[in-house]
Design a protein around this motif. Structure first.
Motif, PDB file in Angstrom:
ATOM      1  N   SER A  25     -11.792  35.209   4.839  1.00  0.00           N
ATOM      2  CA  SER A  25     -11.420  36.147   5.904  1.00  0.00           C
ATOM      3  C   SER A  25      -9.911  36.380   5.980  1.00  0.00           C
ATOM      4  O   SER A  25      -9.474  37.361   6.573  1.00  0.00           O
ATOM      5  N   SER A  26      -9.119  35.501   5.376  1.00  0.00           N
ATOM      6  CA  SER A  26      -7.662  35.688   5.400  1.00  0.00           C
ATOM      7  C   SER A  26      -7.161  36.604   4.282  1.00  0.00           C
ATOM      8  O   SER A  26      -6.008  37.015   4.300  1.00  0.00           O
ATOM      9  N   VAL A  27      -8.025  36.931   3.336  1.00  0.00           N
ATOM     10  CA  VAL A  27      -7.631  37.771   2.198  1.00  0.00           C
ATOM     11  C   VAL A  27      -7.830  39.237   2.566  1.00  0.00           C
ATOM     12  O   VAL A  27      -8.853  39.599   3.149  1.00  0.00           O
ATOM     13  N   PRO A  28      -6.872  40.095   2.231  1.00  0.00           N
ATOM     14  CA  PRO A  28      -7.043  41.529   2.509  1.00  0.00           C
ATOM     15  C   PRO A  28      -8.281  42.103   1.800  1.00  0.00           C
ATOM     16  O   PRO A  28      -8.594  41.709   0.672  1.00  0.00           O
ATOM     17  N   LYS A  29      -8.961  43.010   2.460  1.00  0.00           N
ATOM     18  CA  LYS A  29     -10.204  43.568   1.935  1.00  0.00           C
ATOM     19  C   LYS A  29     -10.029  44.245   0.581  1.00  0.00           C
ATOM     20  O   LYS A  29     -10.937  44.242  -0.237  1.00  0.00           O
ATOM     21  N   GLU A  30      -8.864  44.809   0.337  1.00  0.00           N
ATOM     22  CA  GLU A  30      -8.633  45.505  -0.923  1.00  0.00           C
ATOM     23  C   GLU A  30      -8.599  44.552  -2.114  1.00  0.00           C
ATOM     24  O   GLU A  30      -8.845  44.943  -3.249  1.00  0.00           O
ATOM     25  N   VAL A  31      -8.296  43.298  -1.854  1.00  0.00           N
ATOM     26  CA  VAL A  31      -8.156  42.300  -2.918  1.00  0.00           C
ATOM     27  C   VAL A  31      -9.484  41.592  -3.200  1.00  0.00           C
ATOM     28  O   VAL A  31      -9.703  41.083  -4.300  1.00  0.00           O
ATOM     29  N   LEU A  32     -10.378  41.570  -2.231  1.00  0.00           N
ATOM     30  CA  LEU A  32     -11.630  40.811  -2.357  1.00  0.00           C
ATOM     31  C   LEU A  32     -12.446  41.131  -3.611  1.00  0.00           C
ATOM     32  O   LEU A  32     -12.969  40.209  -4.238  1.00  0.00           O
ATOM     33  N   PRO A  33     -12.591  42.395  -4.027  1.00  0.00           N
ATOM     34  CA  PRO A  33     -13.412  42.666  -5.220  1.00  0.00           C
ATOM     35  C   PRO A  33     -12.903  41.985  -6.494  1.00  0.00           C
ATOM     36  O   PRO A  33     -13.679  41.739  -7.410  1.00  0.00           O
ATOM     37  N   THR A  34     -11.632  41.645  -6.530  1.00  0.00           N
ATOM     38  CA  THR A  34     -11.098  40.978  -7.720  1.00  0.00           C
ATOM     39  C   THR A  34     -11.559  39.533  -7.827  1.00  0.00           C
ATOM     40  O   THR A  34     -11.368  38.907  -8.864  1.00  0.00           O
ATOM     41  N   TYR A  35     -12.196  39.011  -6.780  1.00  0.00           N
ATOM     42  CA  TYR A  35     -12.638  37.615  -6.779  1.00  0.00           C
ATOM     43  C   TYR A  35     -14.075  37.433  -7.259  1.00  0.00           C
ATOM     44  O   TYR A  35     -14.577  36.315  -7.273  1.00  0.00           O
ATOM     45  N   ILE A  36     -14.744  38.503  -7.654  1.00  0.00           N
ATOM     46  CA  ILE A  36     -16.141  38.396  -8.102  1.00  0.00           C
ATOM     47  C   ILE A  36     -16.270  37.433  -9.276  1.00  0.00           C
ATOM     48  O   ILE A  36     -17.104  36.529  -9.260  1.00  0.00           O
ATOM     49  N   LYS A  37     -15.461  37.602 -10.289  1.00  0.00           N
ATOM     50  CA  LYS A  37     -15.539  36.731 -11.462  1.00  0.00           C
ATOM     51  C   LYS A  37     -15.189  35.291 -11.089  1.00  0.00           C
ATOM     52  O   LYS A  37     -15.822  34.354 -11.560  1.00  0.00           O
ATOM     53  N   LEU A  38     -14.220  35.125 -10.225  1.00  0.00           N
ATOM     54  CA  LEU A  38     -13.830  33.793  -9.764  1.00  0.00           C
ATOM     55  C   LEU A  38     -14.998  33.089  -9.075  1.00  0.00           C
ATOM     56  O   LEU A  38     -15.284  31.919  -9.350  1.00  0.00           O
ATOM     57  N   VAL A  39     -15.694  33.800  -8.208  1.00  0.00           N
ATOM     58  CA  VAL A  39     -16.845  33.228  -7.499  1.00  0.00           C
ATOM     59  C   VAL A  39     -17.955  32.882  -8.489  1.00  0.00           C
ATOM     60  O   VAL A  39     -18.549  31.805  -8.422  1.00  0.00           O
ATOM     61  N   ARG A  40     -18.209  33.779  -9.416  1.00  0.00           N
ATOM     62  CA  ARG A  40     -19.255  33.532 -10.412  1.00  0.00           C
ATOM     63  C   ARG A  40     -18.933  32.309 -11.270  1.00  0.00           C
ATOM     64  O   ARG A  40     -19.788  31.459 -11.508  1.00  0.00           O
ATOM     65  N   ASP A  41     -17.682  32.196 -11.710  1.00  0.00           N
ATOM     66  CA  ASP A  41     -17.281  31.048 -12.525  1.00  0.00           C
ATOM     67  C   ASP A  41     -17.342  29.741 -11.738  1.00  0.00           C
ATOM     68  O   ASP A  41     -17.772  28.711 -12.258  1.00  0.00           O
ATOM     69  N   ALA A  42     -16.920  29.775 -10.464  1.00  0.00           N
ATOM     70  CA  ALA A  42     -16.960  28.564  -9.642  1.00  0.00           C
ATOM     71  C   ALA A  42     -18.401  28.137  -9.365  1.00  0.00           C
ATOM     72  O   ALA A  42     -18.725  26.945  -9.414  1.00  0.00           O
ATOM     73  N   ALA A  43     -19.276  29.107  -9.100  1.00  0.00           N
ATOM     74  CA  ALA A  43     -20.689  28.775  -8.881  1.00  0.00           C
ATOM     75  C   ALA A  43     -21.313  28.225 -10.155  1.00  0.00           C
ATOM     76  O   ALA A  43     -22.126  27.297 -10.111  1.00  0.00           O
ATOM     77  N   SER A  44     -20.926  28.763 -11.290  1.00  0.00           N
ATOM     78  CA  SER A  44     -21.417  28.258 -12.575  1.00  0.00           C
ATOM     79  C   SER A  44     -20.945  26.822 -12.811  1.00  0.00           C
ATOM     80  O   SER A  44     -21.716  25.976 -13.276  1.00  0.00           O
ATOM     81  N   THR A  45     -19.691  26.545 -12.478  1.00  0.00           N
ATOM     82  CA  THR A  45     -19.169  25.184 -12.619  1.00  0.00           C
ATOM     83  C   THR A  45     -19.911  24.233 -11.697  1.00  0.00           C
ATOM     84  O   THR A  45     -20.262  23.114 -12.088  1.00  0.00           O
ATOM     85  N   SER A  46     -20.171  24.675 -10.485  1.00  0.00           N
ATOM     86  CA  SER A  46     -20.917  23.860  -9.528  1.00  0.00           C
ATOM     87  C   SER A  46     -22.338  23.605 -10.023  1.00  0.00           C
ATOM     88  O   SER A  46     -22.863  22.488  -9.911  1.00  0.00           O
ATOM     89  N   ARG A  47     -22.957  24.627 -10.592  1.00  0.00           N
ATOM     90  CA  ARG A  47     -24.307  24.481 -11.143  1.00  0.00           C
ATOM     91  C   ARG A  47     -24.311  23.498 -12.310  1.00  0.00           C
ATOM     92  O   ARG A  47     -25.189  22.629 -12.410  1.00  0.00           O
ATOM     93  N   ASP A  48     -23.324  23.591 -13.184  1.00  0.00           N
ATOM     94  CA  ASP A  48     -23.238  22.670 -14.319  1.00  0.00           C
ATOM     95  C   ASP A  48     -23.032  21.237 -13.858  1.00  0.00           C
ATOM     96  O   ASP A  48     -23.569  20.299 -14.450  1.00  0.00           O
ATOM     97  N   LYS A  49     -22.270  21.073 -12.786  1.00  0.00           N
ATOM     98  CA  LYS A  49     -22.054  19.746 -12.216  1.00  0.00           C
ATOM     99  C   LYS A  49     -23.374  19.144 -11.734  1.00  0.00           C
ATOM    100  O   LYS A  49     -23.664  17.968 -11.966  1.00  0.00           O
ATOM    101  N   GLU A  50     -24.183  19.964 -11.077  1.00  0.00           N
ATOM    102  CA  GLU A  50     -25.496  19.509 -10.610  1.00  0.00           C
ATOM    103  C   GLU A  50     -26.440  19.254 -11.783  1.00  0.00           C
ATOM    104  O   GLU A  50     -27.229  18.318 -11.760  1.00  0.00           O
ATOM    105  N   ARG A  51     -26.366  20.085 -12.790  1.00  0.00           N
ATOM    106  CA  ARG A  51     -27.231  19.931 -13.959  1.00  0.00           C
ATOM    107  C   ARG A  51     -26.963  18.606 -14.674  1.00  0.00           C
ATOM    108  O   ARG A  51     -27.876  17.965 -15.169  1.00  0.00           O
ATOM    109  N   ARG A  52     -25.696  18.199 -14.724  1.00  0.00           N
ATOM    110  CA  ARG A  52     -25.355  16.919 -15.361  1.00  0.00           C
ATOM    111  C   ARG A  52     -25.890  15.736 -14.568  1.00  0.00           C
ATOM    112  O   ARG A  52     -26.196  14.694 -15.130  1.00  0.00           O
ATOM    113  N   LYS A  53     -26.015  15.900 -13.240  1.00  0.00           N
ATOM    114  CA  LYS A  53     -26.545  14.818 -12.406  1.00  0.00           C
ATOM    115  C   LYS A  53     -28.034  14.620 -12.640  1.00  0.00           C
ATOM    116  O   LYS A  53     -28.523  13.506 -12.619  1.00  0.00           O
ATOM    117  N   LYS A  54     -28.746  15.737 -12.822  1.00  0.00           N
ATOM    118  CA  LYS A  54     -30.199  15.684 -12.980  1.00  0.00           C
ATOM    119  C   LYS A  54     -30.567  16.068 -14.400  1.00  0.00           C
ATOM    120  O   LYS A  54     -30.103  17.059 -14.920  1.00  0.00           O
TER     121      LYS A  54
END
Length: 139
Positions: free
Chosen positions: A78-107
């Protein structure tokens, strides 16, 4: 003042990496990041991408009390200007992928569930990013 703030943010960010075995430190760091982004009068959006990535990765934390990262993520986005938010799509996808891989290694085998994304309305903090991306795509 700005220099001290930048050093403070770097110290809080380092807690995620250096003290990863202490859930109380991770929880407190996430809370402080959320508080900082919510209440700071100075623009600190330059560090928002790192915070978003780190907080999403923290969603796979085994300690359920670290889900304060969900609230912190909402404050950061919510602190990021709305015009900048679309540039974070890849960042969110990569972070979620890293989080998923972390869980996959546990199980070994079976469904991979990221605890932070299993909460009710868990995608709420990320919704502005995707909505702005869709909005900018259709303009």
């Amino acid at each position: 003042m700005l220099r001290r703030l930048a050093v403070g943010i770097e110290i809080v960010c380092s807690f995620f990496d250096l003290l990863s075995s202490l859930a109380s430190i991770r929880r407190s760091s996430a809370y402080l990041i959320g508080y900082l982004f919510k209440n700071c009068d100075i623009y600190i959006g330059d560090v928002a991408p790192n915070m978003i990535s780190t907080l999403i990765i923290l969603f796979s934390d085994p300690d359920s009390d670290t889900m304060v990262a969900w609230q912190a993520l909402s404050s950061v986005v919510s602190s990021v200007p709305k015009e900048v938010l679309p540039t974070y799509i890849k960042l969110v996808r990569d972070a979620a992928s890293t989080s998923r891989d972390k869980e996959r290694r546990k199980k070994k085998g079976g469904p991979v569930l990221i605890p932070g994304f299993c909460l009710p309305k868990a995608l709420q903090p990320l919704l502005p990013i995707f909505l702005q991306a869709l909005d900018s795509y259709y303009r």
